[in-house]
Design a protein around this motif. Structure first.
Motif, short mmCIF file in Angstrom:
data_model
loop_
_atom_site.label_atom_id
_atom_site.label_comp_id
_atom_site.label_asym_id
_atom_site.label_seq_id
_atom_site.Cartn_x
_atom_site.Cartn_y
_atom_site.Cartn_z
N ARG A 167 37.04 121.22 -13.17
CA ARG A 167 38.44 120.95 -13.51
C ARG A 167 38.76 121.49 -14.89
O ARG A 167 37.86 121.77 -15.68
N ASN A 168 40.03 121.61 -15.17
CA ASN A 168 40.45 122.08 -16.47
C ASN A 168 40.46 120.93 -17.47
O ASN A 168 41.08 119.91 -17.22
N PHE A 169 39.77 121.13 -18.58
CA PHE A 169 39.76 120.11 -19.62
C PHE A 169 40.68 120.53 -20.75
O PHE A 169 40.84 121.70 -21.03
N ARG A 170 41.27 119.51 -21.42
CA ARG A 170 42.01 119.81 -22.64
C ARG A 170 41.59 118.80 -23.70
O ARG A 170 40.99 117.77 -23.39
N LEU A 171 41.91 119.14 -24.95
CA LEU A 171 41.50 118.27 -26.04
C LEU A 171 42.08 116.87 -25.87
O LEU A 171 41.43 115.88 -26.13
N THR A 172 43.32 116.81 -25.40
CA THR A 172 43.98 115.52 -25.27
C THR A 172 43.79 114.93 -23.88
O THR A 172 44.37 113.89 -23.58
N ASP A 173 43.03 115.59 -23.04
CA ASP A 173 42.78 115.18 -21.66
C ASP A 173 44.08 114.87 -20.94
O ASP A 173 44.80 115.79 -20.59
N THR A 174 44.39 113.60 -20.69
CA THR A 174 45.64 113.34 -19.96
C THR A 174 46.69 112.69 -20.86
O THR A 174 47.71 112.23 -20.39
N GLU A 175 46.41 112.64 -22.16
CA GLU A 175 47.32 111.89 -23.03
C GLU A 175 47.97 112.82 -24.06
O GLU A 175 47.94 114.02 -23.94
N GLY A 176 48.54 112.20 -25.10
CA GLY A 176 49.01 112.97 -26.23
C GLY A 176 50.47 113.37 -26.13
O GLY A 176 50.97 113.75 -25.08
#
Lengths: 499, 491
Positions: free
Chosen positions: B474-483
């Motif tokens: 899956r695609n990860f981001r620094l803020t995941d699902t928040e921010g």
């Protein structure tokens, strides 16, 4: 009795809110029926009467259902009474005439009153016409009156006899002299206009509340007065803003632009001070908490304090240029420069000589094939001289220019005056003098100039700064300020702010 | 024919020596281990960017306001109630029992039972045109108050140092995620080809509690991890040539090693080999550039005085000066850690009175000097300076084990604490967020760690929701699902 019964059940509003969905069915049906009828009568479309009759039936059904839903919705309240009344009866008219037209065309009265068939066209026509007027009123109820023509271009306005558009700016204008500002008129009212009045005005009174004039704020709505003078913590106006955004009672509603914390502070302060209508800031007691919030009113235009960094939107944000030539980019890279796109959506380039301290006048012409695209240019610490600036002046979209630690002089930077997008020039540690600074200070686009450790003098910096308040000239700490800063146990070092 | 084949096999076996056997056996096992470690690592985008020869600068999604970041982390967490969050009401409650509503259902690292409230120890005054509240602990920071945007109601989820530091730097309290700096360099690359894009400088005698993971690369290729430089002696160990080896021989050695590494990469296609190759090359270039950029002896005396450093020292002040020099050379992300801010009240050092004053004295002037210096050089406009810690401290006095502490101290607090930013396209001279009158909860404009990350990425030119890296399906981001970007503080 019936009203009360309806109001008390949760179903009415639930069904009511389907009104905007349902209402579009009869609109579409009736219009298509009308168009088909015209086409049929003109002999252009081979369509049978029964098809139109079928559509008419469903138009009538749709209109009736929409009427019921609309009535339920109106029970929720918050609409301009007169407008609502007119909308309601026009809507009912649509349904009634649609039924009449359908019944006539179905031949219901053929036996008893054969002559009644003449009513078909008038009923059909009226129903269609009322669809349009009721629709318009409905739109006005939802979006506010004048919504449709708000953005009408001037010439059309003249034709339609509508007065010229009031410049409806919800952006709060910065206040020059805060001490003399009238708190309600200059601070609170613009805030209300920006965030509240859209739903709480003369024609759209959500919760039966108007916030466009002071008297209406005091009169309040369903929940009582919007504010209690002198008691901000008991005032709904403040309380609702402070509720969590997910709370049903939070205002402005979730997703709408919210009041900033400074605005809430100011609002509370005004209420705590008794919510006066005509008092100026200087007439009221300004506490320490309010000071920064008041200062923020000044800042929407200029940024607070000494004003650095991005206080105005970058001039190049919307600049569109052609795709840069790859060969020219490679040539620059060969010379040791780094070349990067500024962003994915623009073709603008950023060129830096951070890895090429030997870059000099001889190579400057390499930049020219990219004269349209180069916007940020970093040549600090290179061997370039005034000669290069003649070429740099041809980079027409140049926005940021680093010339620190170079041999450039007043004569060279005079060439930069032709650049209309230049916002940032770094002349730190160069031979630039007073005349050089005066020469470029008048450039309209220019926002920041750095002249620390150059030949520019303090007195000229303050003189130029006064003349061009939008320009930030960073001259660094003076020797005495630096000495004060360095003195380590100086606990009241206030006043040592870089100019 | 059969004879011929047998002879061929024979010759081949002859050429296979014991060394070959050991190599392939060892490599086989190693590869197995490596394979399981790396899991589904190597993804094409990052791989090709590494293959293209080190850290090519990337393209941000929109033009960045902050080209560089200096992140100052005060490990251990200083008390916001002594420095920035002025709570006059708390003075009245000093020494009184903590209200029950603050304790119900709450967990603290050390506080037990009903602690007493602890009034602010600093003298507060407003400073600058902006009227920012800064205590007498930080007399020099007062002079740059108008350059700063305070976030007064930051909150976090973790009340122990290591997980809170991980959350603050990687967006997750657990190990394995890339740090903020690694994301920045992954997205933007490094502009200076002779210096790492992400440099870490630590002071205070200890590394951050969460170890190297706070500046690690997580599942990003390890070329993006922070490179720690030492402040005294050789800035990077083993980067200088050994005695008797000149730069030419060194160059040939590295070329030879990299040739073999490239062959191995052709065989096993492990992206980490590319990282190794580029690091060898970078190390060679760093031999020249690092000593130069890390050498402060050429700085004029008044600059040294301004920061309060003497050449050769390995102090926080020195790290501030080095941070300026690094961003001046377009290093993308400079991470400073200063250890020793954990004021529980347990010792002469760890408290919010003398101990905290001591830490402030050693860091106040260099931080203020850094801001002043960046501004004078025209760097502050596009350099984002961030100051903060992993959490804040309680308005209650710590009562570890139900005892009275020998010094005034506060426990870890995650509901509300202060961080600040300067430069990099954030507004200056404003204060965002507010705590209640005792400084316990944020009551207005609360900012979560994820919001902070979203905002920092935004300033660097990235939409945090679209800036991703594919890992384990899956695609990860620094803020995941928040921010949520803190729009109110953007200039």
């Amino acid at each position: 009795m019936f009203d009360i019964l309806l109001q008390s059940s949760g179903w009415t509003l639930f069904v009511g809110r389907f009104h905007p969905v349902l209402v579009h069915l009869p609109i579409g049906f009736l219009l298509i029926a009308a168009l088909l009828e015209i086409g049929r009568r003109a002999g252009k479309i081979p369509v049978s009467v029964s098809v139109i009759n079928f559509i008419l039936f469903w138009s009538a059904v749709g209109a009736s259902v929409a009427c019921v839903a609309g009535y339920f919705l109106s029970l929720g309240g918050g609409y301009d009474a007169a407008l609502l009344e007119s909308h309601k009866w026009q809507g009912v008219g649509v349904a009634v005439f649609a039924w009449v037209a359908w019944m006539v065309s179905s031949g219901w009265f053929n036996k008893k009153m054969p002559r009644i068939s003449v009513l078909y066209l008038p009923a059909f026509g009226l129903s269609t016409l009322l669809t349009l007027t009721a629709g318009h009123d409905g739109g006005s109820l939802t979006h506010g009156e004048g919504y449709l023509t708000q953005n009408m271009p001037g010439p059309l306005r003249n034709l339609a006899g509508i007065p010229p558009a009031e410049v409806l700016s919800t952006d709060i204008k910065p206040i020059g002299n805060i001490e003399q500002a009238v708190v309600y008129e200059d601070i609170v009212k613009p805030m209300m206009k920006q965030s509240c009045v859209q739903c709480h005005n003369e024609s759209k009174k959500k919760g039966d509340l108007r916030l466009d004039e002071f008297a209406f704020m005091m009169k309040g709505g369903e929940g009582g007065p919007a504010l209690v003078a002198g008691k901000s913590t008991e005032s709904d106006l403040v309380k609702r803003c402070l509720l969590p955004e997910n709370d049903d009672d939070h205002m402005p509603p979730k997703g709408k632009p919210q009041l900033t914390s400074e605005q809430i502070t100011l609002l509370s302060w005004w209420i705590d001070q008794g919510a006066p209508v005509d008092k100026k800031v200087s007439d009221l007691k300004v506490s320490d908490q309010v000071k920064p919030a008041l200062a923020s009113l000044k800042s929407t235009a200029k940024g607070t304090g000494s004003g650095i960094g991005g206080r105005s939107e970058s001039l190049i944000a919307k600049l569109a240029v052609s795709v840069p030539d790859q060969k020219s980019i490679e040539a620059l890279r060969k010379a040791g420069l780094t070349v990067n796109k500024l962003s994915q959506d623009q073709n603008l380039l950023e060129v830096s000589a951070v890895n090429a301290p030997g870059f000099g006048d001889a190579q400057i012409s390499l930049l020219l094939p990219l004269s349209e695209q180069i916007t940020w240019l970093k040549l600090g610490g290179t061997k370039i001289s005034d000669q290069s600036l003649k070429e740099i002046a041809r980079l027409k979209n140049l926005n940021k220019l680093h010339l620190e630690h170079t041999a450039v002089t007043d004569a060279g930077i005079a060439d930069l005056k032709s650049l209309s997008y230049l916002q940032y020039v770094n002349l730190f540690d160069t031979k630039i003098s007073d005349s050089g600074l005066k020469n470029i200070a008048g450039m309209k686009s220019l926002r920041s100039v750095y002249v620390w450790q150059s030949g520019v003098t303090d007195s000229v910096v303050s003189q130029v700064a006064k003349q061009y308040p939008n320009l930030s000239i960073v001259h660094g700490l003076s020797a005495s300020a630096m000495a004060r800063f360095i003195k380590s146990d100086d606990t009241t070092a206030a006043g040592i702010v870089a100019k | 024919m059969e004879k011929l084949l047998r002879e061929l096999q024979h010759t081949k076996l002859h050429s296979q020596t014991r060394r070959h056997f050991l190599q392939s056996a060892g490599f086989g096992l190693g590869a197995l281990g490596l394979g399981s470690l790396l899991g589904s690592c190597g993804t094409s985008a990052a791989e090709s960017s590494v293959a293209a020869g080190g850290l090519k600068a990337g393209i941000p999604q929109f033009a960045p306001k902050a080209k560089r970041v200096i992140y100052i982390h005060m490990a251990g967490a200083p008390s916001q109630l002594e420095l920035f969050d002025y709570k006059p009401e708390l003075i009245k409650y000093h020494g009184k029992d903590c209200p029950a509503e603050f304790l119900e259902g709450k967990k603290f690292a050390f506080i037990q039972g009903v602690p007493k409230m602890l009034g602010p120890q600093g003298e507060f005054r407003q400073h600058g045109q902006s009227g920012a509240w800064i205590s007498d602990y930080l007399p020099h920071l007062q002079t740059v108050a108008d350059e700063i945007t305070f976030l007064k109601a930051v909150h976090t989820d973790q009340f122990n140092h290591a997980p809170a530091q991980l959350l603050m730097h990687t967006g997750s309290p657990r190990l394995g995620r890339p740090s903020l700096g690694a994301w920045a360099v992954y997205g933007l690359g490094s502009e200076n080809q002779n210096l790492p894009g992400f440099i870490v400088l630590a002071s205070g005698g200890q590394q951050p509690d969460a170890g190297k993971s706070v500046y690690g690369s997580g599942f990003l290729p390890s070329v993006y991890q922070g490179v720690q430089c030492r402040t005294g002696g050789d800035p990077v160990l083993y980067v200088s040539d050994p005695d008797g080896m000149n730069r030419d021989i060194r160059k040939q050695t590295i070329e030879a090693i990299n040739k073999i590494n490239k062959q191995t990469y052709e065989d096993v296609r492990d992206p980490e080999i590319l990282t190794r190759i580029s690091q060898y090359e970078m190390a060679f270039r760093m031999q020249m550039s690092v000593p130069e950029v890390m050498d402060v002896s050429k700085e004029p005396q008044f600059i040294l005085d301004m920061y309060g450093v003497k050449p050769g020292e390995g102090t926080f002040a020195m790290n501030c000066l080095l941070a300026r020099k690094l961003v001046e050379n377009d290093v993308r992300f400079v991470q400073l850690f200063d250890w020793g801010w954990d004021g529980h009240g347990t010792s002469e050092k760890d408290n919010v009175e003398g101990g905290l004053r001591q830490k402030c004295r050693a860091s106040d002037k260099p931080v203020a000097a850094l801001i002043q210096d960046l501004k004078m050089r025209g760097l502050l406009e596009d350099t984002l300076v961030i100051w903060g810690a992993e959490f804040g401290r309680t308005p209650m006095q710590e009562n570890r084990n139900g005892l009275v502490m020998p010094y005034m101290g506060r426990d870890h607090h995650l509901e509300a604490f202060t961080m600040w930013m300067a430069g990099g396209g954030v507004k200056n001279g404003i204060s965002h967020g507010e705590t209640d009158e005792l400084g316990y909860y944020g009551v207005k404009d609360r900012v979560h760690v994820h919001d902070l990350h979203a905002t920092i990425l935004h300033q660097m030119g990235f939409d945090h929701e679209k800036f991703t890296y594919p890992f384990q399906g899956r695609n990860f981001r620094l803020t995941d699902t928040e921010g949520k970007v803190i729009k109110q503080i953007l200039a």
